[in-house]
Design a protein around this motif. Structure first.
Motif, short mmCIF file in Angstrom:
data_model
loop_
_atom_site.label_atom_id
_atom_site.label_comp_id
_atom_site.label_asym_id
_atom_site.label_seq_id
_atom_site.Cartn_x
_atom_site.Cartn_y
_atom_site.Cartn_z
N GLN A 69 0.83 -1.20 0.00
CA GLN A 69 0.00 0.00 0.00
C GLN A 69 0.87 1.25 0.00
OE1 GLN A 69 -3.25 0.52 -0.38
NE2 GLN A 69 -2.80 2.71 -0.28
N LEU A 70 1.98 1.21 0.74
CA LEU A 70 2.89 2.36 0.80
C LEU A 70 3.48 2.66 -0.58
CD1 LEU A 70 4.48 4.51 2.33
CD2 LEU A 70 6.17 2.76 2.91
N LEU A 71 3.80 1.63 -1.34
CA LEU A 71 4.33 1.84 -2.70
C LEU A 71 3.34 2.63 -3.55
CD1 LEU A 71 6.01 -1.60 -3.54
CD2 LEU A 71 7.14 0.62 -3.49
N ASN A 72 2.07 2.27 -3.46
CA ASN A 72 1.04 2.97 -4.24
C ASN A 72 0.92 4.43 -3.79
OD1 ASN A 72 0.45 0.61 -5.66
ND2 ASN A 72 -1.10 -0.02 -4.17
N LEU A 99 12.79 5.38 -0.87
CA LEU A 99 11.60 4.92 -0.14
C LEU A 99 10.94 3.75 -0.86
CD1 LEU A 99 10.06 8.38 0.83
CD2 LEU A 99 11.00 6.70 2.42
N LYS A 100 10.82 3.85 -2.18
CA LYS A 100 10.22 2.77 -2.96
C LYS A 100 11.06 1.51 -2.89
CE LYS A 100 7.48 5.26 -6.43
NZ LYS A 100 7.34 5.55 -7.88
N SER A 101 12.37 1.66 -2.94
CA SER A 101 13.25 0.50 -2.88
C SER A 101 13.08 -0.26 -1.56
CB SER A 101 14.71 0.95 -3.05
OG SER A 101 15.60 -0.15 -2.88
N SER A 102 13.05 0.48 -0.44
CA SER A 102 12.89 -0.17 0.86
C SER A 102 11.50 -0.78 1.01
CB SER A 102 13.13 0.84 1.98
OG SER A 102 14.44 1.37 1.91
N ASN A 147 13.79 23.76 -7.68
CA ASN A 147 14.61 22.65 -8.14
C ASN A 147 15.19 21.84 -6.98
OD1 ASN A 147 14.25 23.07 -10.85
ND2 ASN A 147 16.02 24.41 -11.07
N THR A 148 15.61 22.53 -5.92
CA THR A 148 16.22 21.84 -4.78
C THR A 148 15.24 20.85 -4.18
OG1 THR A 148 17.64 23.72 -4.30
CG2 THR A 148 17.31 22.13 -2.53
N ALA A 149 14.01 21.30 -3.92
CA ALA A 149 12.99 20.43 -3.35
C ALA A 149 12.62 19.30 -4.30
CB ALA A 149 11.74 21.25 -3.00
N HIS A 150 12.49 19.63 -5.57
CA HIS A 150 12.11 18.64 -6.58
C HIS A 150 13.16 17.54 -6.67
CE1 HIS A 150 11.46 16.98 -10.64
NE2 HIS A 150 10.21 17.31 -10.45
N ASN A 151 14.42 17.91 -6.77
CA ASN A 151 15.50 16.92 -6.90
C ASN A 151 15.65 16.09 -5.62
OD1 ASN A 151 16.15 17.73 -9.50
ND2 ASN A 151 17.49 19.35 -8.78
N HIS A 152 15.48 16.75 -4.47
CA HIS A 152 15.62 16.03 -3.20
C HIS A 152 14.53 14.96 -3.07
CE1 HIS A 152 17.46 15.56 0.67
NE2 HIS A 152 16.29 15.64 1.29
N TRP A 153 13.29 15.33 -3.42
CA TRP A 153 12.21 14.35 -3.33
C TRP A 153 12.40 13.22 -4.34
CZ3 TRP A 153 8.95 12.06 -0.45
CH2 TRP A 153 7.98 11.26 -1.00
N MET A 154 12.88 13.53 -5.53
CA MET A 154 13.10 12.49 -6.54
C MET A 154 14.00 11.39 -6.00
SD MET A 154 13.51 14.33 -10.27
CE MET A 154 14.01 12.77 -10.99
#
Length: 597
Positions: free
Chosen positions: A485-488, A514-517, A501-508
């Motif tokens: 559910q977290l992945l979705n 997060l998805k990998s874990s 850009n800083t926020a965008h790149n950091h979240w990317m």
């Protein structure tokens, strides 16, 4: 008298021998003692002190642990010597995060003063031809069966039933009977048929036979390979409608992308050498035939085209190729260090890599670098790295998260240093806030984002708590379901809400980790493995919550006994300690070390 003389002589000899054997030994012992004292003093000078419950604490002097208050003990040999902003990771953490390193090297003279360009093969548009129907009608027979089929000039491509041609032939026969009296009409009808691509011999044959043909052939006007079928047998086509597209692959284009700082080295007519992985030992000589006059504002590149001879038909459209371009001596780069793009963390204003400072230990330090050109997936490093240094090329963001949690210099913590807002003992008793003590959670820079993005991050946090609760209850099935559910939920986060850009790149980069874990947790019901991956999931979500904020107060908890006594963190929505790393075995083991508002 003789007896006394003998005794005196023996005494003198004994004194002499005693001085020889024991005097020098004593002196040597004294010297050795001095050397030993110097060695002990040096060892004491270099001795570091740590906490048995919090091994991440390293102090140059004995005292109390700033976290739990226990007496510090001498650190084991090899545990000391870390610089202020160096971090050491466990072998288990290295394996879980799949952290990989690469030794960077230099290329003297930029590969003999040559510049590399990456591109791919395309069909030569100048040699393309579209075979169209010259009259309206129905395709009775199509002689091209599939894309990729070879055709030759003059080959029959299709047969078409054309009602308009039937009427035009009847006009020709009528005009032929009156050509003596009305030659202008006769010539006009013949020219009309010629416009429909009927040849002189075909027109003469109709006129001589006096019979009207219902079906007419369409012949190929060029030789080449069918790159696209644009009609099928039985289709009704209009005049000028394409039937097949033919590409002559005797010559092909190699299209390359050149960055802004490479444009000055390129000009039309320049000789280049092209190679491809399909034929690793073969080189193709070509000439730059076109440089796009406009810059692609998204990729900051211009298209560079070269025409290649392909008589052997070995270069296929879509094939990746690399070109070497001779550079002028004035712009030669004497020493070039390159790193994979995966090694670089980019904040918008800074570019960072993590360098392995100890070749025999997993010890890393952040390094700010200046980037040069990017060729494919490789960056040129202008400044910041030295030849032979070892950098992290996979799992860079995980190393950065570890640096942030240990209060070291990191992507979002530019100055390093550690702060705390209080902690609890193992029993859950509260202690007062003490902002002057140090702790192992870094003060992360808060980025300003929209409340809508924070609301979406709140949903991510809620799904994370579901996994945490499952681990607290020792329920691996629920943890697996919660991770799915977290992945979705992570995928549903709208990055367009991040304007800077800083926020965008950091979240990317956080999203990737997060998805990998979460994916790793969702693929197993082994609760021990789930808890190992939960360590990394927590570290990156702590990073996200502290960087972007969410619409509620949360607590950062720490258990010194988790992760094989290295310690591990997690997030909680309440002050009560409920340990996800041990569950019912040690439910209240841990402490609240920070409140995030």
């Amino acid at each position: 008298m003789k007896k006394y003389i003998i005794y005196i002589a023996i005494l003198i000899v004994g004194l002499v021998l005693g001085y020889v054997f024991f005097g020098t030994s004593s002196e040597g012992s004294s010297n050795n003692k001095n050397v030993s004292d110097m060695s002990d003093n040096a060892e004491v000078d270099n001795q570091m002190w740590t906490c048995s419950m919090h091994p991440q604490i390293m102090q140059p002097e004995p005292g109390d642990c700033p976290i739990c208050g226990m007496d510090l003990i001498p650190a084991e040999t090899g545990a000391d010597g870390l610089a202020m902003n160096e971090i050491k990771m466990s072998d288990n953490a290295m394996a879980l995060a799949n952290i990989q390193t690469t030794i960077v090297g230099n290329v003297s003279g930029n590969d003999e003063n040559k510049m590399s360009l990456s591109g791919k093969i395309m069909a030569n548009e100048e040699a393309n031809a579209v075979q169209a129907s010259y009259f309206e009608g129905r395709i009775e027979k199509l002689n091209v069966n599939f894309t990729g089929e070879e055709v030759r000039k003059g080959q029959l491509l299709a047969t078409i039933y054309a009602p308009t041609l039937v009427a035009a032939q009847q006009e020709l026969l009528t005009a032929a009977s009156m050509k003596a009296s009305q030659p202008a009409l006769y010539n006009a009808v013949r020219n009309k048929l010629k416009l429909w691509k009927l040849s002189e011999s075909q027109i003469n044959q109709i006129e001589t036979s006096g019979k009207v043909r219902e079906n007419f052939p369409i012949y190929a006007t060029v030789s080449g390979t069918v790159s696209q079928k644009m009609a099928e047998e039985g289709d009704y086509v209009k005049q000028g409608q394409p039937i097949v597209k033919v590409s002559d692959l005797g010559t092909v284009w190699a299209m390359f992308d050149a960055y802004e700082n490479q444009i000055s080295q390129l000009k039309e007519g320049q000789k280049i050498t092209v190679t491809t992985n399909a034929y690793a030992n073969k080189e193709f000589e070509a000439t730059v035939s076109f440089i796009d006059p406009t810059l692609n504002t998204k990729s900051r590149t211009v298209s560079v085209r070269a025409t290649l001879n392909n008589e052997e038909d070995i270069l296929k459209p879509g094939m990746f190729v690399t070109a070497k371009v001779q550079m002028s001596k004035d712009n030669a780069i004497q020493t070039q260090i390159t790193v994979p793009a995966t090694a670089v963390l980019w904040t918008g204003s800074r570019s960072l890599v993590y360098v392995k400072t100890n070749p025999n230990e997993p010890v890393f330090e952040m390094r700010e670098v200046t980037l040069g050109t990017k060729n494919g997936d490789v960056y040129t490093i202008v400044e910041g790295l030295n030849n032979g240094e070892e950098v992290v090329t996979n799992g860079t963001f995980t190393v950065d998260a570890a640096a942030q949690l240990q209060g070291k210099k990191s992507m979002m913590n530019t100055k390093g240093g550690k702060t705390t807002t209080g902690h609890e003992g193992h029993s859950g008793m509260e202690s007062t806030t003490n902002t002057e003590t140090t702790d192992h959670i870094a003060q992360t820079k808060r980025l300003k984002v929209s409340s809508k993005f924070q609301t979406q991050l709140n949903a991510v946090f809620d799904d994370y708590i579901a996994i945490e609760n499952a681990l607290v209850k020792d329920n691996p099935e629920s943890a697996k379901k919660g991770a799915s559910q977290l992945l979705n939920t992570i995928s549903a986060v709208d990055m367009k809400l991040l304007k800077e850009n800083t926020a965008h790149n950091h979240w990317m980069q956080l999203e990737k980790e997060l998805k990998s874990s979460a994916s790793s947790i969702s693929q197993t019901t082994d609760i021990k493995k789930q808890r190992e991956h939960f360590i990394h999931l927590s570290a990156h979500l702590i990073n996200a919550v502290k960087t972007f904020g969410i619409n509620q107060k949360v607590y950062v908890d720490f258990c010194p006994m988790a992760n094989n006594n290295v310690g591990a963190y997690w997030l909680s929505g309440e002050k009560e300690i409920r340990n996800p790393y041990f569950g019912n075995e040690m439910l209240d083991c841990g402490s609240v070390i920070e409140e995030v508002n």
